[in-house]
Design a protein around this motif. Sequence first.
Motif, PDB file in Angstrom:
ATOM      1  N   GLY A  18       0.846  -1.185   0.000  1.00 48.66           N
ATOM      2  CA  GLY A  18       0.000   0.000   0.000  1.00 48.66           C
ATOM      3  C   GLY A  18       0.881   1.234   0.000  1.00 48.66           C
ATOM      4  O   GLY A  18       1.727   1.404   0.884  1.00 48.66           O
ATOM      5  N   LEU A  19       0.730   2.095  -1.005  1.00 51.33           N
ATOM      6  CA  LEU A  19       1.546   3.298  -1.163  1.00 51.33           C
ATOM      7  C   LEU A  19       0.707   4.521  -0.821  1.00 51.33           C
ATOM      8  O   LEU A  19      -0.313   4.788  -1.455  1.00 51.33           O
ATOM      9  N   LEU A  20       1.149   5.266   0.177  1.00 46.38           N
ATOM     10  CA  LEU A  20       0.458   6.482   0.588  1.00 46.38           C
ATOM     11  C   LEU A  20       1.150   7.680  -0.044  1.00 46.38           C
ATOM     12  O   LEU A  20       2.307   7.977   0.268  1.00 46.38           O
ATOM     13  N   GLY A  21       0.446   8.361  -0.956  1.00 44.07           N
ATOM     14  CA  GLY A  21       0.991   9.520  -1.644  1.00 44.07           C
ATOM     15  C   GLY A  21       1.418   9.194  -3.050  1.00 44.07           C
ATOM     16  O   GLY A  21       2.098   8.175  -3.278  1.00 44.07           O
ATOM     17  N   TYR A  22       1.003  10.042  -4.011  1.00 44.09           N
ATOM     18  CA  TYR A  22       1.375   9.809  -5.405  1.00 44.09           C
ATOM     19  C   TYR A  22       1.823  11.111  -6.061  1.00 44.09           C
ATOM     20  O   TYR A  22       1.494  11.402  -7.195  1.00 44.09           O
ATOM     21  N   GLY A  23       2.579  11.898  -5.288  1.00 40.90           N
ATOM     22  CA  GLY A  23       3.229  13.070  -5.858  1.00 40.90           C
ATOM     23  C   GLY A  23       4.556  12.666  -6.468  1.00 40.90           C
ATOM     24  O   GLY A  23       4.702  11.553  -6.989  1.00 40.90           O
ATOM     25  N   LEU A  24       5.553  13.549  -6.397  1.00 43.06           N
ATOM     26  CA  LEU A  24       6.863  13.258  -6.974  1.00 43.06           C
ATOM     27  C   LEU A  24       7.457  11.978  -6.397  1.00 43.06           C
ATOM     28  O   LEU A  24       7.845  11.067  -7.135  1.00 43.06           O
ATOM     29  N   VAL A  28       7.239   8.906  -9.067  1.00 40.15           N
ATOM     30  CA  VAL A  28       8.502   8.819  -9.811  1.00 40.15           C
ATOM     31  C   VAL A  28       9.448   7.789  -9.202  1.00 40.15           C
ATOM     32  O   VAL A  28      10.129   7.063  -9.932  1.00 40.15           O
ATOM     33  N   PHE A  29       9.492   7.707  -7.873  1.00 39.97           N
ATOM     34  CA  PHE A  29      10.443   6.805  -7.233  1.00 39.97           C
ATOM     35  C   PHE A  29       9.787   5.505  -6.746  1.00 39.97           C
ATOM     36  O   PHE A  29      10.102   4.415  -7.226  1.00 39.97           O
ATOM     37  N   HIS A  30       8.897   5.610  -5.774  1.00 42.63           N
ATOM     38  CA  HIS A  30       8.434   4.403  -5.090  1.00 42.63           C
ATOM     39  C   HIS A  30       7.614   3.481  -5.985  1.00 42.63           C
ATOM     40  O   HIS A  30       7.895   2.270  -6.055  1.00 42.63           O
ATOM     41  N   ALA A  31       6.589   4.000  -6.628  1.00 42.42           N
ATOM     42  CA  ALA A  31       5.719   3.118  -7.418  1.00 42.42           C
ATOM     43  C   ALA A  31       6.481   2.358  -8.497  1.00 42.42           C
ATOM     44  O   ALA A  31       6.340   1.134  -8.611  1.00 42.42           O
ATOM     45  N   PRO A  32       7.307   3.019  -9.320  1.00 42.67           N
ATOM     46  CA  PRO A  32       8.037   2.266 -10.348  1.00 42.67           C
ATOM     47  C   PRO A  32       8.988   1.231  -9.780  1.00 42.67           C
ATOM     48  O   PRO A  32       9.122   0.128 -10.332  1.00 42.67           O
ATOM     49  N   LEU A  84       5.302   5.092   2.836  1.00 40.54           N
ATOM     50  CA  LEU A  84       4.884   6.484   3.024  1.00 40.54           C
ATOM     51  C   LEU A  84       5.676   7.394   2.104  1.00 40.54           C
ATOM     52  O   LEU A  84       6.879   7.570   2.263  1.00 40.54           O
ATOM     53  N   ALA A  85       4.978   7.981   1.116  1.00 38.93           N
ATOM     54  CA  ALA A  85       5.560   8.978   0.222  1.00 38.93           C
ATOM     55  C   ALA A  85       4.738  10.257   0.351  1.00 38.93           C
ATOM     56  O   ALA A  85       4.407  10.913  -0.635  1.00 38.93           O
ATOM     57  N   THR A  86       4.429  10.588   1.581  1.00 38.00           N
ATOM     58  CA  THR A  86       3.572  11.719   1.930  1.00 38.00           C
ATOM     59  C   THR A  86       4.427  12.882   2.429  1.00 38.00           C
ATOM     60  O   THR A  86       5.631  12.720   2.662  1.00 38.00           O
ATOM     61  N   PRO A  87       3.845  14.091   2.618  1.00 39.44           N
ATOM     62  CA  PRO A  87       4.633  15.215   3.138  1.00 39.44           C
ATOM     63  C   PRO A  87       5.323  14.884   4.452  1.00 39.44           C
ATOM     64  O   PRO A  87       4.834  14.080   5.256  1.00 39.44           O
ATOM     65  N   ASN A  88       6.468  15.509   4.669  1.00 37.50           N
ATOM     66  CA  ASN A  88       7.317  15.177   5.813  1.00 37.50           C
ATOM     67  C   ASN A  88       6.587  15.199   7.152  1.00 37.50           C
ATOM     68  O   ASN A  88       6.822  14.347   8.014  1.00 37.50           O
ATOM     69  N   LYS A  89       5.706  16.186   7.337  1.00 39.10           N
ATOM     70  CA  LYS A  89       5.054  16.335   8.645  1.00 39.10           C
ATOM     71  C   LYS A  89       4.126  15.167   8.972  1.00 39.10           C
ATOM     72  O   LYS A  89       3.747  14.988  10.134  1.00 39.10           O
ATOM     73  N   PHE A 135      13.760   5.248   3.137  1.00 42.92           N
ATOM     74  CA  PHE A 135      14.151   5.190   1.730  1.00 42.92           C
ATOM     75  C   PHE A 135      15.308   6.158   1.475  1.00 42.92           C
ATOM     76  O   PHE A 135      15.112   7.290   1.061  1.00 42.92           O
ATOM     77  N   GLN A 136      16.512   5.710   1.761  1.00 49.24           N
ATOM     78  CA  GLN A 136      17.724   6.472   1.469  1.00 49.24           C
ATOM     79  C   GLN A 136      18.298   5.936   0.162  1.00 49.24           C
ATOM     80  O   GLN A 136      19.358   5.308   0.124  1.00 49.24           O
ATOM     81  N   ASN A 137      17.598   6.206  -0.925  1.00 51.69           N
ATOM     82  CA  ASN A 137      17.973   5.623  -2.219  1.00 51.69           C
ATOM     83  C   ASN A 137      19.344   6.067  -2.707  1.00 51.69           C
ATOM     84  O   ASN A 137      19.976   5.382  -3.521  1.00 51.69           O
ATOM     85  N   ARG A 138      19.833   7.213  -2.210  1.00 56.74           N
ATOM     86  CA  ARG A 138      21.112   7.712  -2.703  1.00 56.74           C
ATOM     87  C   ARG A 138      22.302   6.849  -2.270  1.00 56.74           C
ATOM     88  O   ARG A 138      23.412   7.061  -2.761  1.00 56.74           O
ATOM     89  N   ARG A 139      22.098   5.888  -1.385  1.00 55.91           N
ATOM     90  CA  ARG A 139      23.157   4.917  -1.111  1.00 55.91           C
ATOM     91  C   ARG A 139      23.440   4.061  -2.346  1.00 55.91           C
ATOM     92  O   ARG A 139      24.487   3.421  -2.421  1.00 55.91           O
TER      93      ARG A 139
END
Length: 369
Positions: A18-24, A28-32, A84-89, A135-139
């Motif tokens: 289940g993915l929460l949030g479908y902005g950038l 672009v990152f999580h769903a694909p 969680l791909a939702t706003p930081n707060k 999600f620290q993808n930059r590693r």
Amino acid sequence: MGEESGGGVGHDRPLRVGLLGYGLAGSVFHAPLIAATEGLRLDLVSTASPERQAQARAEHPQVRTVETAEAVLDRADELDLIVLATPNKTHVPLATAALETGLPVVVDKPLAATAAEAEKLAALAEDRGLLLSVFQNRRWDNDFRTVRKLIEDGALGDVQRFESRFERWRPQPKGGWRESGDPTEIGGLLYDLGSHLADQALTLFGPVVSVYAESDVRRPGAEADDDTFIALTHAGGVRSHLWVSATAALLGPRFRVLGSRAGYVKHGLDPQEAALREGLRPGTVGVEWGVEPESRWGHLGAGSSPQTGGGERVPTLPGDYPAYYAAIERALRGGGQPPVTAREAAAALRVLEAAKRSAAEGVSVRIAA
């Protein structure tokens, strides 16, 4: 779902996400990346925007969409993982709610506003026996993977100074919560791109004992920090100098690493984000994922500059964002540690908190190693 997810799930079916949030971040990152991971199935997406719901269904025809995060959590018994791909707060309250339903959780960075909040979430996950990862993808950036290998192979000798930059030229603020001056939004570059740079420095060189930072709001109309420098002293003696900026008219090298034997300099950004934004996906026929041309390779050498022909080109390892969710899938199946832990995220947040205090007070801040 639920009770078996923390201790391992069998291999008889895909794990339902289940993915929460479908902005950038979500689109672009999580769903694909979730969709490209064998053993995971993107099953449910929440977004209040009808346009984004339609976009999610068009890009992932099997997906179900709902309007709210609560609607996803109400279906916890149908899922094996919450992302969680939702706003930081919203990260702390939503992660707490998901863990309390018995679901493992992946949270986009930053995990929280403070290390104390991150530690509390980590303790909750550990108490429930559930995976909690950030999600620290930059590693898995191509250049960071290359730097890490050079260090591990001893090609640089003993590293003395590590310079890392995420610099952009965006003279006009774009607005939105990421650039908000409201502290509850957890906006600004320090917590955005700075989360990546702090995590990378800690991953390479371990705990930090001292932090000094300079942070400014440069652009007219901007509210949050858009030009920040951080100096870290690691317990092992390495000094890391980190820059995040939206006001860099000329971009510096992405990495400059100086050791007792040699140095390494690399310009340009990992190609994976651009590929994802263009709609390319890992596994696309004819696409060498994460690979960059030889003209973009960095240089290794001593006593001269690449600008004047010094040093030798070093092949850049391919970037590998898919490795993150592949490791998440393995951890859920086997009940092992995730690729990035909540405790590691808390350590990075201690550095960011110290940087924020240092910039505000004009002092160096000590951290217990």
